[in-house]
Scaffold this motif. Structure first.
Motif, mmCIF file in Angstrom:
data_model
loop_
_atom_site.group_PDB
_atom_site.id
_atom_site.type_symbol
_atom_site.label_atom_id
_atom_site.label_comp_id
_atom_site.label_asym_id
_atom_site.label_seq_id
_atom_site.Cartn_x
_atom_site.Cartn_y
_atom_site.Cartn_z
ATOM 1 N N SER A 58 35.051 -22.541 53.482
ATOM 2 C CA SER A 58 34.057 -22.202 52.447
ATOM 3 C C SER A 58 32.641 -22.480 52.960
ATOM 4 N N ASN A 59 32.487 -23.519 53.817
ATOM 5 C CA ASN A 59 31.166 -23.725 54.444
ATOM 6 C C ASN A 59 30.793 -22.532 55.313
ATOM 7 N N ALA A 60 31.785 -22.079 56.121
ATOM 8 C CA ALA A 60 31.529 -20.958 57.041
ATOM 9 C C ALA A 60 31.090 -19.728 56.243
ATOM 10 N N ILE A 61 31.759 -19.486 55.124
ATOM 11 C CA ILE A 61 31.400 -18.325 54.292
ATOM 12 C C ILE A 61 30.034 -18.546 53.630
ATOM 13 N N LYS A 62 29.861 -19.807 53.130
ATOM 14 C CA LYS A 62 28.621 -20.129 52.406
ATOM 15 C C LYS A 62 27.387 -19.958 53.300
ATOM 16 N N PHE A 63 27.517 -20.389 54.554
ATOM 17 C CA PHE A 63 26.330 -20.380 55.422
ATOM 18 C C PHE A 63 26.289 -19.175 56.368
ATOM 19 N N THR A 64 27.056 -18.123 56.083
ATOM 20 C CA THR A 64 27.010 -16.907 56.905
ATOM 21 C C THR A 64 26.682 -15.718 56.004
ATOM 22 N N ASP A 65 25.654 -14.960 56.384
ATOM 23 C CA ASP A 65 25.298 -13.788 55.575
ATOM 24 C C ASP A 65 25.733 -12.492 56.242
ATOM 25 N N VAL A 66 25.693 -12.494 57.597
ATOM 26 C CA VAL A 66 26.122 -11.287 58.312
ATOM 27 C C VAL A 66 27.107 -11.690 59.408
ATOM 28 N N GLY A 67 28.055 -10.785 59.664
ATOM 29 C CA GLY A 67 28.999 -11.032 60.754
ATOM 30 C C GLY A 67 30.374 -11.352 60.220
ATOM 31 N N ASN A 68 31.015 -12.339 60.847
ATOM 32 C CA ASN A 68 32.377 -12.641 60.404
ATOM 33 C C ASN A 68 32.718 -14.113 60.609
ATOM 34 N N VAL A 69 33.896 -14.430 60.067
ATOM 35 C CA VAL A 69 34.413 -15.792 60.227
ATOM 36 C C VAL A 69 35.764 -15.677 60.917
ATOM 37 N N ASN A 70 35.941 -16.454 62.015
ATOM 38 C CA ASN A 70 37.225 -16.418 62.726
ATOM 39 C C ASN A 70 37.962 -17.738 62.561
ATOM 40 N N VAL A 71 39.263 -17.600 62.280
ATOM 41 C CA VAL A 71 40.093 -18.804 62.202
ATOM 42 C C VAL A 71 41.141 -18.686 63.298
ATOM 43 N N GLU A 72 41.220 -19.720 64.158
ATOM 44 C CA GLU A 72 42.197 -19.663 65.242
ATOM 45 C C GLU A 72 43.058 -20.924 65.203
ATOM 46 N N VAL A 73 44.347 -20.732 65.442
ATOM 47 C CA VAL A 73 45.258 -21.889 65.484
ATOM 48 C C VAL A 73 45.999 -21.833 66.802
ATOM 49 N N LEU A 74 46.026 -22.935 67.537
ATOM 50 C CA LEU A 74 46.772 -22.954 68.795
ATOM 51 C C LEU A 74 47.391 -24.315 69.024
ATOM 52 N N GLU A 75 48.238 -24.390 70.072
ATOM 53 C CA GLU A 75 48.892 -25.682 70.340
ATOM 54 C C GLU A 75 48.610 -26.112 71.775
ATOM 55 N N ILE A 76 48.405 -27.409 71.948
ATOM 56 C CA ILE A 76 48.223 -27.969 73.292
ATOM 57 C C ILE A 76 49.192 -29.142 73.373
ATOM 58 N N GLN A 77 50.278 -28.945 74.107
ATOM 59 C CA GLN A 77 51.381 -29.928 74.185
ATOM 60 C C GLN A 77 51.813 -30.381 72.787
ATOM 61 N N ASP A 78 51.675 -31.697 72.501
ATOM 62 C CA ASP A 78 52.159 -32.144 71.190
ATOM 63 C C ASP A 78 51.042 -32.225 70.161
ATOM 64 N N ARG A 79 49.982 -31.429 70.395
ATOM 65 C CA ARG A 79 48.884 -31.414 69.419
ATOM 66 C C ARG A 79 48.603 -29.981 68.984
ATOM 67 N N VAL A 80 48.034 -29.852 67.778
ATOM 68 C CA VAL A 80 47.652 -28.511 67.325
ATOM 69 C C VAL A 80 46.144 -28.488 67.090
ATOM 70 N N MET A 81 45.563 -27.295 67.244
ATOM 71 C CA MET A 81 44.113 -27.173 67.122
ATOM 72 C C MET A 81 43.786 -26.070 66.118
ATOM 73 N N LEU A 82 42.845 -26.422 65.212
ATOM 74 C CA LEU A 82 42.381 -25.467 64.200
ATOM 75 C C LEU A 82 40.914 -25.196 64.490
ATOM 76 N N ILE A 83 40.567 -23.911 64.687
ATOM 77 C CA ILE A 83 39.171 -23.614 65.010
ATOM 78 C C ILE A 83 38.598 -22.674 63.951
ATOM 79 N N VAL A 84 37.462 -23.078 63.348
ATOM 80 C CA VAL A 84 36.797 -22.211 62.366
ATOM 81 C C VAL A 84 35.415 -21.878 62.924
ATOM 82 N N LYS A 85 35.221 -20.575 63.175
ATOM 83 C CA LYS A 85 33.999 -20.162 63.860
ATOM 84 C C LYS A 85 33.258 -19.154 62.987
ATOM 85 N N ASP A 86 31.944 -19.322 62.840
ATOM 86 C CA ASP A 86 31.200 -18.336 62.046
ATOM 87 C C ASP A 86 29.972 -17.837 62.804
ATOM 88 N N THR A 87 29.358 -16.780 62.270
ATOM 89 C CA THR A 87 28.161 -16.218 62.905
ATOM 90 C C THR A 87 26.966 -16.445 61.973
#
Ligand code: ADP
Length: 440
Positions: free
Chosen positions: A340-369
Motif C-alpha cells: 500500500s505504501n508502494a501504491i500510495k507513493f507512486t503516481d506513474v509506472g508500476n509496482v513489482n512484487v517478487e518472491v524467491l528462495e535462497i537456500q533455507d530462506r525466502v525473499m520478498l521484494i516490493v519495488k515501485d517507480t
C-alpha cells in the motif's frame, strides 16, 4: 684475597724479617754471605707481597664496578619509584612518612620536602580517622591489605577517593619495620561508576515508562476498538436500507462515517500492534502455508487500490517449494504495508512484487517507480512516526507506524528488511525470512 689473608701475609713477611735479623746476629757465617742470604729471602717476600698487592688492586677494581652497577640499578629503581603512575609511600609502623614518590606529593598537593616526617593520618579526613587507625592495628596481624577503598584529602583538604594496598616491611627476624603504601586516585572511576548507576537508574525508569505507555496504548486501543466496531456495524446496516428511506444527503453522510470509521479502525489496530510489539507481547501464530498463495491473494486484495491510480502490479514468483512456516496473518500485514505504501507513493509506472528462495530462506521484494526517499530520510525510515514529507503524507494519510511495525514483525520472525531508494526514481524494499520460523 680478603683483608685478613693480606694481614696474615704481611705478618709472615715481618716474622721472616725478624728471623733474618736474629740469624744475622747469631750466624757464624761471614757478613757478605749473610747479606746475600737475607737479600734473597727479602726478594722472595717482596715478590709474594707484590702478588698480593696485585690481587688486592684487582679486587678493588671489581668492587668499584659492582658499586657502579649498584648505583645505576638504584637510580633506575628510584626513577621507577618517582615516575610511577600511582603514589608510593614508605612509612614506619606509626604511619610517619619516610619516603614518597612524585605522584604521592602531587596527589596530596604537598612539596616533597614537607611530606617527609608527616603522619599519613593528616591526609585522612577526620570522620574517617577512627576507621583508618583500626585498619592500621589490624595490619599488624594481617600484614597486607589489597585495594582498600577510602576517602583521602590533600593538604588543602580537598577530598578524593583512593584505593590503597599496603605491605609490611620486616627485619631479618620478621619484626615489622614499616609499611609500603600504594595509593591510587580512583575519583574518576568512582564518578564514572556513579554516572553509570544514574544512567542505569534512568534507563530502568525509562523502560518502566515505556512499558506503562505501551500498556496504556494497548488498553486504550482495545477500549476504542469496541465502540468503533459498533459504529462500523451500524453504519453498514444503515447503508443496506433502500435509498428512498434516507433523507437527502444522509446516505453520503453515513458513507463518510463508514469510511472514517474504517480508517480509524486501521489506525487503532496499528497502535495496538505497535504497543504489543514494543512491550514484547506479540506472539506469532505459526503454521504451514503456501507463500505463493499468500502473495497472490494479497496482491488481488490491493488490486483495486492500484487500479484507481492506473498502476499495474506485476507478480513474479520463483519458488521451487512454496511451503513455509510462519504467521500468515502477520506476513500478509507486512506485504499489505509495503504494497500500500508502494501504491500510495507512486503516481506513474508500476509496482513489482517478487518472491524467491535462497537456500533455507525466502525473499520478498516490493519495488515501485514512485517518488522515492532521500538519502537522509532513508536512515530513519523504520523508526516509528517517521514521515518523510509532512505535506505529502497529509495528502495520502498515514501515521508513520506502518514501516516501524513491519520492521519489528520481521525481527520477530528472525528476518531482516532493507531498502534502496532514489528520489524520483522509486524504492525497493527487500524482506528476507527463514523458510521455517521457530518460536523463540
Ligand atoms: P505511513 O503510514 O506514513 O505510510 P510508514 O511507516 O508506512 O508510515 O512510512 C513512513 C514514511 O516512509 C512514509 O510517510 C513515506 O514518507 C515513506 N515511505 C514509505 N514507503 C515509501 C515508498 N514506497 N515510496 C516513498 N516513500 C515511502
Amino acid at each position: 684475597m680478603n683483608a685478613s689473608e693480606l694481614t696474615q701475609q704481611i705478618k709472615a713477611v715481618r716474622q721472616r724479617a725478624d728471623a733474618l735479623q736474629n740469624h744475622a746476629k747469631t750466624s757464624p757465617l761471614p757478613p757478605s754471605e749473610i747479606l746475600h742470604d737475607s737479600l734473597e729471602e727479602l726478594n722472595t717476600a717482596l715478590e709474594e707481597l707484590r702478588v698480593a698487592e696485585e690481587e688486592v688492586r684487582q679486587q678493588n677494581e671489581e668492587l668499584r664496578n659492582i658499586r657502579y652497577e649498584l648505583e645505576v640499578e638504584r637510580q633506575r629503581y628510584k626513577e621507577l619509584f618517582d615516575f610511577a603512575p600511582d603514589a608510593y609511600l614508605v612509612t614506619n609502623t606509626e604511619g610517619k612518612i619516610l619516603e614518597a614518590n612524585r605522584t604521592a606529593t602531587s596527589l596530596f598537593k604537598i612539596s616533597p620536602k614537607y611530606i617527609q616526617g608527616k603522619l599519613l593520618i593528616n591526609f585522612v579526613p577526620e570522620n574517617q580517622r577512627r576507621a583508618f587507625r583500626s585498619q592500621l592495628i589490624s595490619l599488624e596481624k594481617i600484614r597486607q591489605i589489597q585495594d582498600w577503598e577510602i576517602h583521602l584529602q590533600t593538604r588543602e583538604h580537598t577530598g578524593f577517593d583512593a584505593a590503597i594496598s599496603i605491605t609490611t616491611m620486616c627485619d631479618r627476624e620478621g619484626n615489622p619495620l614499616g609499611w609500603r603504601w600504594l595509593i591510587r586516585d580512583i575519583t574518576a572511576r568512582k564518578q564514572a561508576e556513579e554516572q553509570l548507576r544514574a544512567i542505569r537508574n534512568e534507563n530502568l525508569q525509562l523502560q518502566e515508562a515505556t512499558r506503562l505507555k505501551s500498556q496504556f496504548l494497548a488498553v486504550m486501543s482495545h477500549e476504542l476498538r469496541t465502540p468503533m466496531n459498533a459504529i462500523l456495524g451500524f453504519s453498514q446496516l444503515l447503508l443496506r436500507h433502500p435509498y428512498n428511506q434516507f433523507p437527502p444527503q444522509a446516505r453520503s453522510m453515513v458513507e463518510r462515517i463508514l469510511s472514517s470509521a474504517r480508517r480509524l479502525l486501521v489506525l487503532i489496530e496499528d497502535i495496538l500492534d505497535f504497543s504489543k510489539l514494543e512491550a514484547g507481547r506479540l506472539e506469532l501464530n505459526l503454521q504451514e502455508f503456501s507463500l505463493a498463495e499468500l502473495v497472490t491473494t494479497t496482491v488481488e486484495e490491493l488490486h483495486c487500490l492500484a487500479q484507481q491510480k492506473n498502476l499495474t502490479i506485476n507478480v513474479y514468483i520463483n519458488l521451487k517449494n512454496p511451503q513455509i512456516i510462519n504467521d500468515s496473518d502477520r506476513l500478509r500485514q507486512i506485504l499489505v504495508n509495503l504494497l500500500s505504501n508502494a501504491i500510495k507513493f507512486t503516481d506513474v509506472g508500476n509496482v513489482n512484487v517478487e518472491v524467491l528462495e535462497i537456500q533455507d530462506r525466502v525473499m520478498l521484494i516490493v519495488k515501485d517507480t514512485g517518488i522515492g526517499i532521500g538519502e537522509v530520510d532513508l536512515k530513519n525510515i523504520f523508526q516509528e512516526f517517521r514521515q518523510v514529507n509532512q505535506c505529502l503524507t497529509r495528502k495520502h494519510g498515514g501515521t508513520g507506524l506502518g514501516l516501524a511495525i513491519v520492521d519489528q514483525l520481521v525481527r520477530l520472525m528472525k528476518g531482516s528488511i532493507t531498502v534502496e531508494s532514489k528520489l524520483a526514481k522509486g524504492s525497493t524494499f527487500r524482506v528476507e525470512l527463514p523458510r521455517v520460523v521457530n518460536k523463540n
